[in-house]
Design a protein around this motif. Sequence first.
Motif, PDB file in Angstrom:
ATOM      1  N   HIS A  55      42.111 -86.662 -26.101  1.00 13.56           N
ATOM      2  CA  HIS A  55      42.162 -85.303 -26.645  1.00 13.56           C
ATOM      3  C   HIS A  55      43.118 -84.391 -25.884  1.00 13.56           C
ATOM      4  O   HIS A  55      43.689 -83.471 -26.457  1.00 13.56           O
ATOM      5  CB  HIS A  55      40.764 -84.676 -26.617  1.00 13.56           C
ATOM      6  N   ALA A  56      43.257 -84.633 -24.578  1.00 14.01           N
ATOM      7  CA  ALA A  56      44.105 -83.776 -23.753  1.00 14.01           C
ATOM      8  C   ALA A  56      44.801 -84.623 -22.694  1.00 14.01           C
ATOM      9  O   ALA A  56      44.244 -85.614 -22.212  1.00 14.01           O
ATOM     10  CB  ALA A  56      43.284 -82.672 -23.088  1.00 14.01           C
ATOM     11  N   ALA A  77      46.572 -89.757 -29.536  1.00 13.85           N
ATOM     12  CA  ALA A  77      45.377 -89.498 -30.333  1.00 13.85           C
ATOM     13  C   ALA A  77      44.739 -90.795 -30.804  1.00 13.85           C
ATOM     14  O   ALA A  77      43.507 -90.935 -30.822  1.00 13.85           O
ATOM     15  CB  ALA A  77      45.724 -88.609 -31.530  1.00 13.85           C
ATOM     16  N   ILE A  98      35.074 -84.168 -23.877  1.00 17.69           N
ATOM     17  CA  ILE A  98      36.516 -84.166 -24.096  1.00 17.69           C
ATOM     18  C   ILE A  98      37.112 -85.358 -23.353  1.00 17.69           C
ATOM     19  O   ILE A  98      36.910 -85.505 -22.150  1.00 17.69           O
ATOM     20  CB  ILE A  98      37.158 -82.869 -23.577  1.00 17.69           C
ATOM     21  N   ARG A  99      37.835 -86.197 -24.051  1.00 10.83           N
ATOM     22  CA  ARG A  99      38.462 -87.357 -23.415  1.00 10.83           C
ATOM     23  C   ARG A  99      39.845 -86.929 -22.915  1.00 10.83           C
ATOM     24  O   ARG A  99      40.724 -86.602 -23.712  1.00 10.83           O
ATOM     25  CB  ARG A  99      38.539 -88.524 -24.398  1.00 10.83           C
ATOM     26  N   ILE A 100      39.996 -86.946 -21.611  1.00  8.26           N
ATOM     27  CA  ILE A 100      41.199 -86.400 -20.986  1.00  8.26           C
ATOM     28  C   ILE A 100      41.919 -87.471 -20.182  1.00  8.26           C
ATOM     29  O   ILE A 100      41.277 -88.290 -19.503  1.00  8.26           O
ATOM     30  CB  ILE A 100      40.849 -85.187 -20.102  1.00  8.26           C
ATOM     31  N   LEU A 114      38.012 -78.299 -30.743  1.00  6.08           N
ATOM     32  CA  LEU A 114      39.027 -77.606 -29.944  1.00  6.08           C
ATOM     33  C   LEU A 114      39.562 -76.447 -30.766  1.00  6.08           C
ATOM     34  O   LEU A 114      40.093 -76.635 -31.870  1.00  6.08           O
ATOM     35  CB  LEU A 114      40.169 -78.556 -29.567  1.00  6.08           C
ATOM     36  N   SER A 150      47.595 -80.701 -25.628  1.00  6.54           N
ATOM     37  CA  SER A 150      46.535 -81.008 -26.579  1.00  6.54           C
ATOM     38  C   SER A 150      47.072 -81.966 -27.630  1.00  6.54           C
ATOM     39  O   SER A 150      48.072 -81.671 -28.296  1.00  6.54           O
ATOM     40  CB  SER A 150      46.037 -79.731 -27.261  1.00  6.54           C
ATOM     41  N   THR A 151      46.426 -83.120 -27.783  1.00  2.32           N
ATOM     42  CA  THR A 151      46.850 -84.056 -28.832  1.00  2.32           C
ATOM     43  C   THR A 151      46.407 -83.555 -30.202  1.00  2.32           C
ATOM     44  O   THR A 151      46.994 -83.917 -31.220  1.00  2.32           O
ATOM     45  CB  THR A 151      46.255 -85.457 -28.587  1.00  2.32           C
ATOM     46  N   THR A 152      45.378 -82.709 -30.242  1.00  2.00           N
ATOM     47  CA  THR A 152      44.899 -82.160 -31.504  1.00  2.00           C
ATOM     48  C   THR A 152      45.963 -81.275 -32.153  1.00  2.00           C
ATOM     49  O   THR A 152      46.192 -81.333 -33.366  1.00  2.00           O
ATOM     50  CB  THR A 152      43.623 -81.333 -31.285  1.00  2.00           C
ATOM     51  N   VAL A 184      36.862 -75.334 -25.831  1.00  2.00           N
ATOM     52  CA  VAL A 184      35.974 -76.214 -26.577  1.00  2.00           C
ATOM     53  C   VAL A 184      34.756 -75.427 -27.040  1.00  2.00           C
ATOM     54  O   VAL A 184      34.189 -74.626 -26.297  1.00  2.00           O
ATOM     55  CB  VAL A 184      35.530 -77.426 -25.724  1.00  2.00           C
TER      56      VAL A 184
END
Length: 265
Positions: free
Chosen positions: A93-94, A88, A23-25, A4, A115-117, A13
């Motif tokens: 991820h989102a 996270a 992407i895990r959303i 990301l 965004s968890t990143t 991405v």
Amino acid sequence: IFILLYGQTDVHVKITDSGTEKIRIAVLDFFPKNLVWNPDDRRISEVLTQTVREDLEFSPFFTVMDTAAFPQEQGILDEKDINFINWATAGVHAIVVPVFESKDDRIEAKVQLFSTTYGKRIMKKSYKREREKIHRLAHNISDDIVKKLTGEDGIASTKIAFISKRTGKRELFAIDYDGRSLCQWTKTNAIILSPAWSPTGDAISFTSYAKGNPDLYVLDLTRRRITVLSDFVGLNTSASWSPDGRNIVYTVSKDGNSEIYIMDV
């Protein structure tokens, strides 16, 4: 794998190999803006939530997380309300946080994407649609999420044009990519052939025998108006649009042989 990337205004991405991880959303349920449920709100919530989740699951970029994995389901209004470490840790991820409000014959929705990143909000957008276009509203939301996270255009708002004899005659129909929102676009009671989308998607050309001859027409989807483009005696068919939408190449047999012509639109 994927990375990301975050800039001042965009997160997207970066695909690094053909076997990229999706992407895990997490898509939270659509809740009423004031948390008060009106009689039809639960159905609205179910339709919006299910459609967005299905759209994103259909996309090659995402895995939509099961709600059982959500560390939070309500009470998120802003970044300060989210424990990004917990999300996270759950492998997310989102996060999509939507609310809606139904007003008479309209639905208004506000969607936030986190965004968890980076531990921050990366999108906030409002939407308005007539109630009967609820699926279209959900598709718009899905495509904006895809665009924001991947930089690619989503396909949820696209339509498929096709010819069907379900009315007894060959007519032009359109349907959403997921099989919803079927609509009939012509009522010529005549054979229709060769539909072709304009590059901008706001017009579609087709050949019809409405006047006994295979003439070329264009349907302006904005004005809902059908116009004759070419009605030479003989074939006027197989239209193809130029990339800028200003010209059409098509086949004409007015001189006895099938020839290729070009016209301004």
